[in-house]
Design a protein around this motif. Sequence first.
Motif, PDB file in Angstrom:
ATOM      1  N   GLY A 215      40.715 -10.191  -0.707  1.00 28.72           N
ATOM      2  CA  GLY A 215      39.999  -9.041  -0.990  1.00 28.72           C
ATOM      3  C   GLY A 215      39.954  -8.437  -2.404  1.00 28.72           C
ATOM      4  N   ASN A 216      40.953  -9.135  -3.103  1.00 30.60           N
ATOM      5  CA  ASN A 216      40.833  -8.576  -4.726  1.00 30.60           C
ATOM      6  C   ASN A 216      39.876  -9.195  -5.454  1.00 30.60           C
ATOM      7  OD1 ASN A 216      43.157  -6.863  -4.147  1.00 30.60           O
ATOM      8  ND2 ASN A 216      44.522  -8.821  -3.713  1.00 30.60           N
ATOM      9  N   TYR A 217      38.729  -8.768  -5.479  1.00 31.10           N
ATOM     10  CA  TYR A 217      37.539  -9.601  -6.047  1.00 31.10           C
ATOM     11  C   TYR A 217      37.467  -9.213  -7.616  1.00 31.10           C
ATOM     12  CZ  TYR A 217      36.559 -10.169  -1.032  1.00 31.10           C
ATOM     13  OH  TYR A 217      36.670 -10.412   0.272  1.00 31.10           O
ATOM     14  N   SER A 218      37.090 -10.288  -8.364  1.00 37.75           N
ATOM     15  CA  SER A 218      36.562 -10.012  -9.569  1.00 37.75           C
ATOM     16  C   SER A 218      35.203 -10.742  -9.901  1.00 37.75           C
ATOM     17  CB  SER A 218      37.853 -10.447 -10.541  1.00 37.75           C
ATOM     18  OG  SER A 218      37.109 -10.625 -12.050  1.00 37.75           O
ATOM     19  N   PHE A 219      34.150 -10.030 -10.367  1.00 42.02           N
ATOM     20  CA  PHE A 219      32.926 -10.733 -10.406  1.00 42.02           C
ATOM     21  C   PHE A 219      32.679 -10.891 -11.980  1.00 42.02           C
ATOM     22  CE2 PHE A 219      32.563  -8.735  -6.348  1.00 42.02           C
ATOM     23  CZ  PHE A 219      31.547  -9.342  -5.573  1.00 42.02           C
ATOM     24  N   SER A 220      31.902 -11.824 -12.350  1.00 40.18           N
ATOM     25  CA  SER A 220      31.344 -12.135 -13.664  1.00 40.18           C
ATOM     26  C   SER A 220      30.243 -12.956 -13.781  1.00 40.18           C
ATOM     27  CB  SER A 220      32.395 -12.959 -14.461  1.00 40.18           C
ATOM     28  OG  SER A 220      32.830 -14.330 -13.783  1.00 40.18           O
ATOM     29  N   THR A 222      27.293 -15.411 -16.145  1.00 42.45           N
ATOM     30  CA  THR A 222      26.863 -16.098 -17.574  1.00 42.45           C
ATOM     31  C   THR A 222      25.751 -15.689 -18.327  1.00 42.45           C
ATOM     32  OG1 THR A 222      25.573 -17.587 -16.466  1.00 42.45           O
ATOM     33  CG2 THR A 222      27.931 -18.256 -16.419  1.00 42.45           C
ATOM     34  N   GLY A 223      25.086 -14.652 -17.754  1.00 40.74           N
ATOM     35  CA  GLY A 223      23.871 -14.115 -18.550  1.00 40.74           C
ATOM     36  C   GLY A 223      23.690 -12.725 -17.679  1.00 40.74           C
ATOM     37  N   GLY A 224      23.169 -11.730 -18.269  1.00 39.77           N
ATOM     38  CA  GLY A 224      23.073 -10.488 -17.691  1.00 39.77           C
ATOM     39  C   GLY A 224      24.230  -9.675 -17.468  1.00 39.77           C
ATOM     40  N   SER A 225      24.550  -8.772 -16.353  1.00 44.31           N
ATOM     41  CA  SER A 225      25.751  -8.024 -16.556  1.00 44.31           C
ATOM     42  C   SER A 225      25.958  -7.732 -14.834  1.00 44.31           C
ATOM     43  CB  SER A 225      25.562  -6.585 -17.104  1.00 44.31           C
ATOM     44  OG  SER A 225      24.315  -5.833 -16.458  1.00 44.31           O
ATOM     45  N   ILE A 226      27.177  -7.455 -14.605  1.00 39.30           N
ATOM     46  CA  ILE A 226      27.536  -7.128 -13.128  1.00 39.30           C
ATOM     47  C   ILE A 226      28.615  -6.305 -13.111  1.00 39.30           C
ATOM     48  CG2 ILE A 226      28.914  -9.491 -12.859  1.00 39.30           C
ATOM     49  CD1 ILE A 226      27.872  -9.716 -10.251  1.00 39.30           C
ATOM     50  N   ASP A 227      28.663  -5.506 -12.305  1.00 33.72           N
ATOM     51  CA  ASP A 227      29.824  -4.503 -12.190  1.00 33.72           C
ATOM     52  C   ASP A 227      30.837  -5.007 -11.089  1.00 33.72           C
ATOM     53  OD1 ASP A 227      28.914  -4.015  -9.445  1.00 33.72           O
ATOM     54  OD2 ASP A 227      28.167  -2.353 -10.105  1.00 33.72           O
ATOM     55  N   ASN A 228      32.065  -4.448 -10.954  1.00 37.62           N
ATOM     56  CA  ASN A 228      33.126  -5.072 -10.434  1.00 37.62           C
ATOM     57  C   ASN A 228      33.299  -4.404  -9.145  1.00 37.62           C
ATOM     58  OD1 ASN A 228      34.560  -7.220 -10.528  1.00 37.62           O
ATOM     59  ND2 ASN A 228      36.338  -6.280 -11.283  1.00 37.62           N
ATOM     60  N   ALA A 229      32.311  -3.675  -8.369  1.00 32.59           N
ATOM     61  CA  ALA A 229      32.397  -3.303  -7.192  1.00 32.59           C
ATOM     62  C   ALA A 229      32.029  -4.343  -6.017  1.00 32.59           C
ATOM     63  CB  ALA A 229      31.167  -1.882  -6.740  1.00 32.59           C
ATOM     64  N   ASN A 230      32.173  -4.293  -4.789  1.00 30.93           N
ATOM     65  CA  ASN A 230      31.738  -4.827  -3.718  1.00 30.93           C
ATOM     66  C   ASN A 230      30.884  -4.393  -2.546  1.00 30.93           C
ATOM     67  OD1 ASN A 230      31.569  -7.687  -2.680  1.00 30.93           O
ATOM     68  ND2 ASN A 230      33.100  -7.215  -0.999  1.00 30.93           N
ATOM     69  N   PRO A 231      29.466  -4.338  -2.558  1.00 30.37           N
ATOM     70  CA  PRO A 231      28.720  -5.438  -3.445  1.00 30.37           C
ATOM     71  C   PRO A 231      28.827  -4.966  -4.955  1.00 30.37           C
ATOM     72  CG  PRO A 231      27.644  -4.821  -1.413  1.00 30.37           C
ATOM     73  CD  PRO A 231      28.878  -3.713  -1.640  1.00 30.37           C
ATOM     74  N   ALA A 232      28.562  -6.108  -5.460  1.00 28.65           N
ATOM     75  CA  ALA A 232      28.433  -6.134  -7.002  1.00 28.65           C
ATOM     76  C   ALA A 232      26.942  -5.974  -7.574  1.00 28.65           C
ATOM     77  CB  ALA A 232      29.210  -7.335  -7.433  1.00 28.65           C
ATOM     78  N   THR A 233      26.441  -5.052  -8.141  1.00 31.55           N
ATOM     79  CA  THR A 233      25.238  -4.927  -8.741  1.00 31.55           C
ATOM     80  C   THR A 233      25.093  -5.864 -10.099  1.00 31.55           C
ATOM     81  OG1 THR A 233      25.044  -2.722  -7.896  1.00 31.55           O
ATOM     82  CG2 THR A 233      23.299  -3.570  -9.510  1.00 31.55           C
ATOM     83  N   TYR A 234      24.180  -6.791  -9.830  1.00 29.84           N
ATOM     84  CA  TYR A 234      23.802  -7.847 -10.933  1.00 29.84           C
ATOM     85  C   TYR A 234      22.389  -7.081 -11.602  1.00 29.84           C
ATOM     86  CZ  TYR A 234      22.238 -11.956 -13.559  1.00 29.84           C
ATOM     87  OH  TYR A 234      21.780 -12.777 -14.356  1.00 29.84           O
ATOM     88  N   VAL A 235      22.808  -7.265 -13.039  1.00 29.56           N
ATOM     89  CA  VAL A 235      21.236  -6.865 -13.783  1.00 29.56           C
ATOM     90  C   VAL A 235      20.880  -7.792 -14.647  1.00 29.56           C
ATOM     91  CG1 VAL A 235      20.103  -5.103 -15.215  1.00 29.56           C
ATOM     92  CG2 VAL A 235      21.832  -4.505 -13.784  1.00 29.56           C
ATOM     93  N   ALA A 236      19.735  -8.463 -14.295  1.00 38.83           N
ATOM     94  CA  ALA A 236      19.321  -9.783 -14.957  1.00 38.83           C
ATOM     95  C   ALA A 236      19.067  -9.675 -16.393  1.00 38.83           C
ATOM     96  CB  ALA A 236      17.962 -10.431 -14.373  1.00 38.83           C
ATOM     97  N   PRO A 237      19.174 -10.445 -17.197  1.00 36.46           N
ATOM     98  CA  PRO A 237      18.946 -10.591 -18.814  1.00 36.46           C
ATOM     99  C   PRO A 237      17.456 -10.291 -19.085  1.00 36.46           C
ATOM    100  CG  PRO A 237      19.507 -12.702 -18.346  1.00 36.46           C
ATOM    101  CD  PRO A 237      19.810 -11.842 -17.028  1.00 36.46           C
ATOM    102  N   GLY A 238      17.157 -10.272 -20.068  1.00 35.23           N
ATOM    103  CA  GLY A 238      15.730 -10.258 -20.532  1.00 35.23           C
ATOM    104  C   GLY A 238      14.921 -11.732 -20.835  1.00 35.23           C
TER     105      GLY A 238
END
Length: 344
Positions: A215-220, A222-238
Motif C-alpha cells: 500500500g505504500n505506492y510510488s509512481f514514476s 519515463t515520459g510525461g508526468s504522473i502524480d503520486n496519488a492512487n489512482p495516479a493521473t498520468y499526463v502524456a508528453p507532447g
Amino acid sequence: METVLAAGIALALAACGDLSLVDSLYREAPGVLRFSPADPVIAVGVDLTLSVMGGIAPYSIVSGAVTPLDDHTWEFPATSAGNFPLQVSDGAGKTVETLVTVYSGGEPALNVTEVTLPEGVGWTFMVTGGTLPYDWELDGLFQPEGAAPNASYDFLPAPQGTYVVEVLDFAGVSQAAIVTVAPSGVGVDVLSITPLSAVVMPGGTVAFTAFGGDGNYSFSATGGSIDNANPATYVAPGAVGTYAVNVADGSGPPGVSAAVVVTATGTLPVLSPGSVTVSALDDEVQFSASGGSPSSYTFSTNKPALGSIDPVTGLYRQLAAGNVVVTVEDAVGLKDNTLVKWNP
C-alpha cells in the motif's frame, strides 16, 4: 399472420371510434409506435439513421426532411445546426414525434473515460469542450449541480461494482465514463497496476491504479508526468512514442509497469449519435464514428447481455432492461464512449 390480423382489428376498431380498445391492442401486440433512437443528438455533417418500431405498418412521414431507406427506416441529413422535429404515422392513424438535435462545434471531453478505484477511494471527473454549462448523471440519475459551469463531478467512495458517469453539455451532447470499484488487495495480493496498457493523444490523461502490495505506492514515468496519488493521473508528453509507467511499493524497485503509447492522429474518435434513449426491447440504433484513425473502427458494449452491437457495422440492439455503454475504438486504440439510456 398475427401482425396482419392485429392491423385489421385495429383499423376496424378505429373506424368504429373505439380508441380505448385500439390503445389496448397497441400495448399487447405489436408494440407501441416509437422512434429508435428517441430524441437523438448528432453533429453537423453526420447522417443519422432513424427507425420506426411497433405500431401497425405501413408507416409514412408526416413532417420532416428525411430520405427513406426501407419501409421503416429513414436517413436524416444533418446539414445545419438546430432542432428538427420529425413525425411519422402508421396504418392505424397513430402518430409519434421525435426531436433531432444537431449541434456544431466540439464535444465535451472527460479527463478520463475509464478508471478503476480501490474500495474506499473516490475520483474527480473534469470536463472541457462542448457547450457550457454541464450536467452530470450517475447510472442515469441526475446529480446535484456544482458551481457554474459545473465542470467537475466528485465520484464518492462506493461499494464494489461497475458504475457509469455521464456528462451532458448544454446542447445535449454527452460522454460517458466507466468506473470499476474493486478490493484494494493491500496486504493480500501481489503488487499490480491497471490498466496494463493505454493509448492517448499528446497531452492526454490516463488514470493508473495500484492494487496489492503493502500500500505504500510510488509512481514514476519515463515520459510525461504522473502524480503520486492512487489512482495516479498520468499526463502524456507532447512527443509521439511509447513510454512506461511504473509503480513500486515499500519493498522497493523494480515494481510493476504499464505501457503507454502516445499517438498523434489529429483528433479523437467520436461516436454518433452522441446521446441515445431507447424505450423497448429489440429497439435498434445505428451508430457510426468519425475522427481518430478512420481506417477501421471497432464497436463494443460494456454489458453484452443487456445490449449487443455489431463490432463492424455499429448496429446496436437492446436485449434487456438497463443502461449500456457503447464504445468505439479506432485503428490505433483511441476510444470514445456514450451511454444508451433505457427509458421504457
